[in-house]
Scaffold this motif. Structure first.
Motif, mmCIF file in Angstrom:
data_model
loop_
_atom_site.group_PDB
_atom_site.id
_atom_site.type_symbol
_atom_site.label_atom_id
_atom_site.label_comp_id
_atom_site.label_asym_id
_atom_site.label_seq_id
_atom_site.Cartn_x
_atom_site.Cartn_y
_atom_site.Cartn_z
ATOM 1 N N MET A 1 -45.359 27.378 -37.472
ATOM 2 C CA MET A 1 -43.973 26.920 -37.645
ATOM 3 C C MET A 1 -43.282 27.681 -38.765
ATOM 4 S SD MET A 1 -41.715 25.123 -39.512
ATOM 5 C CE MET A 1 -40.229 24.218 -39.250
ATOM 6 N N THR A 2 -43.935 27.809 -39.925
ATOM 7 C CA THR A 2 -43.280 28.457 -41.064
ATOM 8 C C THR A 2 -43.054 29.955 -40.807
ATOM 9 O OG1 THR A 2 -45.406 28.693 -42.220
ATOM 10 C CG2 THR A 2 -44.074 26.747 -42.755
ATOM 11 N N ALA A 3 -43.992 30.607 -40.128
ATOM 12 C CA ALA A 3 -43.813 32.027 -39.788
ATOM 13 C C ALA A 3 -42.673 32.195 -38.784
ATOM 14 C CB ALA A 3 -45.109 32.609 -39.234
ATOM 15 N N ARG B 1 -38.969 34.233 -39.287
ATOM 16 C CA ARG B 1 -38.447 35.308 -38.430
ATOM 17 C C ARG B 1 -37.329 34.831 -37.501
ATOM 18 N NH1 ARG B 1 -43.528 34.228 -36.164
ATOM 19 N NH2 ARG B 1 -43.352 33.661 -33.965
ATOM 20 N N GLY B 2 -36.936 33.546 -37.607
ATOM 21 C CA GLY B 2 -35.813 33.022 -36.836
ATOM 22 C C GLY B 2 -36.109 32.765 -35.368
ATOM 23 N N ASP B 3 -37.341 32.484 -35.034
ATOM 24 C CA ASP B 3 -37.766 32.271 -33.649
ATOM 25 C C ASP B 3 -37.745 30.777 -33.306
ATOM 26 O OD1 ASP B 3 -39.075 32.066 -31.198
ATOM 27 O OD2 ASP B 3 -40.590 33.564 -31.711
ATOM 28 N N PHE C 1 -32.264 23.767 -36.713
ATOM 29 C CA PHE C 1 -33.028 24.938 -37.157
ATOM 30 C C PHE C 1 -32.158 26.193 -37.149
ATOM 31 C CE2 PHE C 1 -36.893 22.403 -35.924
ATOM 32 C CZ PHE C 1 -37.408 22.320 -37.213
ATOM 33 N N LYS C 2 -31.270 26.332 -36.171
ATOM 34 C CA LYS C 2 -30.367 27.480 -36.137
ATOM 35 C C LYS C 2 -29.484 27.510 -37.385
ATOM 36 C CE LYS C 2 -30.095 27.937 -31.140
ATOM 37 N NZ LYS C 2 -29.281 27.684 -29.937
ATOM 38 N N GLN C 3 -28.991 26.342 -37.805
ATOM 39 C CA GLN C 3 -28.145 26.272 -39.006
ATOM 40 C C GLN C 3 -28.921 26.687 -40.256
ATOM 41 O OE1 GLN C 3 -26.638 22.274 -39.060
ATOM 42 N NE2 GLN C 3 -25.056 22.698 -37.532
ATOM 43 N N PHE C 4 -30.153 26.187 -40.374
ATOM 44 C CA PHE C 4 -30.967 26.541 -41.538
ATOM 45 C C PHE C 4 -31.262 28.037 -41.557
ATOM 46 C CE2 PHE C 4 -32.675 22.004 -41.775
ATOM 47 C CZ PHE C 4 -31.914 21.697 -42.888
ATOM 48 N N ILE C 5 -31.589 28.590 -40.401
ATOM 49 C CA ILE C 5 -31.900 30.021 -40.323
ATOM 50 C C ILE C 5 -30.654 30.849 -40.634
ATOM 51 C CG2 ILE C 5 -32.519 31.876 -38.718
ATOM 52 C CD1 ILE C 5 -34.483 29.743 -37.445
ATOM 53 N N ALA C 6 -29.509 30.445 -40.081
ATOM 54 C CA ALA C 6 -28.255 31.162 -40.333
ATOM 55 C C ALA C 6 -27.878 31.132 -41.815
ATOM 56 C CB ALA C 6 -27.134 30.566 -39.491
ATOM 57 N N ALA C 7 -28.258 30.068 -42.502
ATOM 58 C CA ALA C 7 -27.959 29.954 -43.937
ATOM 59 C C ALA C 7 -28.806 30.922 -44.762
ATOM 60 C CB ALA C 7 -28.175 28.521 -44.409
ATOM 61 N N GLY C 8 -29.841 31.480 -44.158
ATOM 62 C CA GLY C 8 -30.667 32.468 -44.849
ATOM 63 C C GLY C 8 -31.554 31.900 -45.932
ATOM 64 N N VAL C 9 -31.900 30.638 -45.814
ATOM 65 C CA VAL C 9 -32.759 30.023 -46.823
ATOM 66 C C VAL C 9 -34.178 30.571 -46.678
ATOM 67 C CG1 VAL C 9 -33.683 27.852 -47.703
ATOM 68 C CG2 VAL C 9 -31.364 27.924 -46.779
ATOM 69 N N ALA C 10 -34.738 31.048 -47.773
ATOM 70 C CA ALA C 10 -36.119 31.530 -47.792
ATOM 71 C C ALA C 10 -36.965 30.535 -48.581
ATOM 72 C CB ALA C 10 -36.190 32.904 -48.424
ATOM 73 N N PHE C 11 -38.118 30.231 -48.047
ATOM 74 C CA PHE C 11 -38.993 29.246 -48.673
ATOM 75 C C PHE C 11 -40.272 29.896 -49.181
ATOM 76 C CE2 PHE C 11 -36.476 26.834 -45.649
ATOM 77 C CZ PHE C 11 -36.101 25.737 -46.403
#
Length: 153
Positions: A40-42, A46-48, A80-90
């Protein structure tokens, strides 16, 4: 009476294979749960979205923000699309996994890179369930699991 109790106990043990799980079985379950979390985290990194969703049961609930649960395939995909679009890196901390039969509990601290609001950090709590194919999928994912401890009395 004593024989009846012994019979019930033995029948339960024979019918429920996880009743007396071996240490090796629990270790394998823990590794499989970690593999689900790592998948999940990987996938998130990568936005998949499809790969992210493959780690959740169809009716899973994810707490998108403290006290804001999201459920349902399309709602989760949008979140998840919103979080990925925000570019948050964990960054992820150490993992703890507890297994009880076909249920697993995963605990992990995460942090974000410093941003306008500083670095964010919380305790991720996820409940997973063993699937018929022996894989593990998340049922409840609460990335803000320690939120209740941060609230003032």
């Amino acid at each position: 009476m004593r024989n009846t109790l012994a019979t019930v106990f033995l029948t339960t043990c024979l019918v429920t294979p996880t009743f007396f799980a071996k240490a090796g079985d629990i270790k394998m379950d823990q590794q499989n749960i970690l593999a689900t979390i790592e998948t999940m985290t990987a996938a998130f990194a990568r936005g998949d979205i499809d790969a992210i969703m493959s780690t959740y049961e169809p009716m899973a609930t994810v707490v998108a923000a403290p006290a804001s649960p999201v459920l349902g395939d399309q709602a989760l995909r949008d979140m998840f699309k919103q979080f990925i679009a925000a570019g948050v890196a964990f960054k992820y901390g150490k993992h703890e996994v507890v297994v009880a039969g076909d249920i697993g509990l995963h605990l992990m601290r995460w942090t974000t890179a410093p941003g306008p609001n500083g670095e964010q950090s919380a305790l991720s709590v996820a409940v997973l369930r063993r699937q018929p194919d022996n894989s593990w999928k998340m049922v409840i994912d609460h990335p803000f699991g320690d939120g209740v401890m941060k609230q003032s009395q």
